[in-house]
Structures are given as C-alpha cells and as structure tokens.
Design a protein around this motif. Structure first.
Motif, short mmCIF file in Angstrom:
data_model
loop_
_atom_site.label_atom_id
_atom_site.label_comp_id
_atom_site.label_asym_id
_atom_site.label_seq_id
_atom_site.Cartn_x
_atom_site.Cartn_y
_atom_site.Cartn_z
N TRP A 47 -0.29 -8.48 7.32
CA TRP A 47 0.32 -7.80 6.18
C TRP A 47 0.11 -6.29 6.25
O TRP A 47 0.98 -5.52 5.82
N PHE A 69 -0.40 -0.17 -3.96
CA PHE A 69 -0.59 -1.58 -4.26
C PHE A 69 -1.76 -2.18 -3.47
O PHE A 69 -2.27 -3.23 -3.83
N PRO A 109 1.94 -12.22 -5.40
CA PRO A 109 2.82 -11.41 -4.55
C PRO A 109 3.74 -12.25 -3.66
O PRO A 109 4.85 -11.82 -3.35
N LEU A 112 6.68 -13.08 -5.80
CA LEU A 112 7.51 -11.88 -5.95
C LEU A 112 8.27 -11.57 -4.66
O LEU A 112 9.42 -11.11 -4.70
N MET A 113 7.66 -11.84 -3.51
CA MET A 113 8.36 -11.66 -2.23
C MET A 113 9.53 -12.62 -2.11
O MET A 113 10.59 -12.26 -1.59
N LEU A 130 4.46 -5.03 -1.89
CA LEU A 130 3.99 -6.41 -1.88
C LEU A 130 3.19 -6.72 -0.62
O LEU A 130 2.21 -7.47 -0.66
N TRP A 133 -0.23 -5.31 -1.22
CA TRP A 133 -0.96 -6.17 -2.16
C TRP A 133 -1.51 -7.40 -1.44
O TRP A 133 -2.68 -7.76 -1.60
N LEU A 134 -0.68 -8.03 -0.62
CA LEU A 134 -1.15 -9.21 0.14
C LEU A 134 -2.22 -8.83 1.15
O LEU A 134 -3.16 -9.60 1.40
#
Length: 156
Positions: A47, A69, A109, A112-113, A130, A133-134
C-alpha cells in the motif's frame, strides 16, 4: 521415529514440555503471530508503494492526501487527551477507543476503495489517500499495534 499427536492430549502436552519439565506453548501458537505480522508488513509495503505510485502519476495533491491519511488515524489519540493524566503507560483514554478502533479497521478503507472503484468518483488523490490509510493500518498491525479493548488497552 516420530509420531503425530492430537493437540490437547496428554501426549501432546508431554511433547511440549521443556527439559526442566515445565510446559510451553505449542509451536503453532508461537509461529502464527510471526507469520501474521510478516503478512501485514508485506501488505504495508504494497500500500505504501501504491500510494507513492499514485503520487508520482497524479501529482502533489495525491501525495499530500496520501501522507495526510497516513498520519490521520493516530490523531484519534487526541480525543480525551486532557483526561489522560494518571493513566497506565500504553493505555488509551476509554473515550477515544471507539474513534481509534474505527480509524484502525482495515475494512473501512477497503469498503471505501470498493465504492471508489465502482462509483462515480474518479478523483485519483482520493484513491491515494485510501492507500495511505491502509498502509498506516498495515504498519500498525505489523509492529504489534492492534485494536483496543473498551478500557483502552491493546488487544491480544
């Protein structure tokens, strides 16, 4: 000659005994956390690389959001910081636990992805955010920081 014994039997417990006669945890229980943390670390690298790729491909807004994020989930520590005096080391203020746990669940997340992939939004910096965040969640899990109990302590 080696034999295989079922876990939980007297024979298995005898095999798990040390030289001094004290019982130890089965090998499987010691190896699984290491494998899990390694998987989280590989996930974190993936990520992070994806966030950097998005930043390179889509410019500074994507990079800025990815970094923002990446940092934001730990800002949940600030909830109830004034009441943190006298708490045990490593304990989170119980009032902050729901916010911390929500911000540190990988499902949020990822969901949301999925919405981003199939929805009408096509703004690349949102996807980079995102990814950041991950990456944060994955690094936390790789280094042993998981979700919290309602009292604010680390879950096992």
């Amino acid at each position: 000659m080696s034999t295989i014994t079922a876990p939980g039997t007297a024979e298995a417990e005898a095999e798990a005994a040390d030289v001094d006669g004290t019982a130890t945890a089965p090998r499987r229980r010691r190896v699984l956390p290491a494998v899990r943390r390694t998987a989280w670390l590989l996930n974190a690298h993936f990520w992070s690389a994806f966030a950097v790729l998005e930043a390179v491909n889509h410019g500074w807004p994507a990079g800025l959001l990815a970094v923002a994020f990446f940092i934001t989930p730990d800002l949940t520590f600030l909830v109830g910081i004034g009441e943190a005096r006298g708490m045990a080391k490593g304990r989170l203020q119980p009032r902050a636990v729901p916010y911390y746990n929500t911000a540190h669940r990988a499902l949020v997340p990822l969901a949301l992805m999925t919405l981003y992939a199939f929805g009408p939004v096509t703004w690349a910096p949102a996807f980079a955010a995102l990814c950041g965040w991950l990456a944060h969640i994955s690094y936390d899990r790789a280094f042993g920081y998981g979700l919290r109990t309602k009292e604010g302590f680390q879950r096992d």
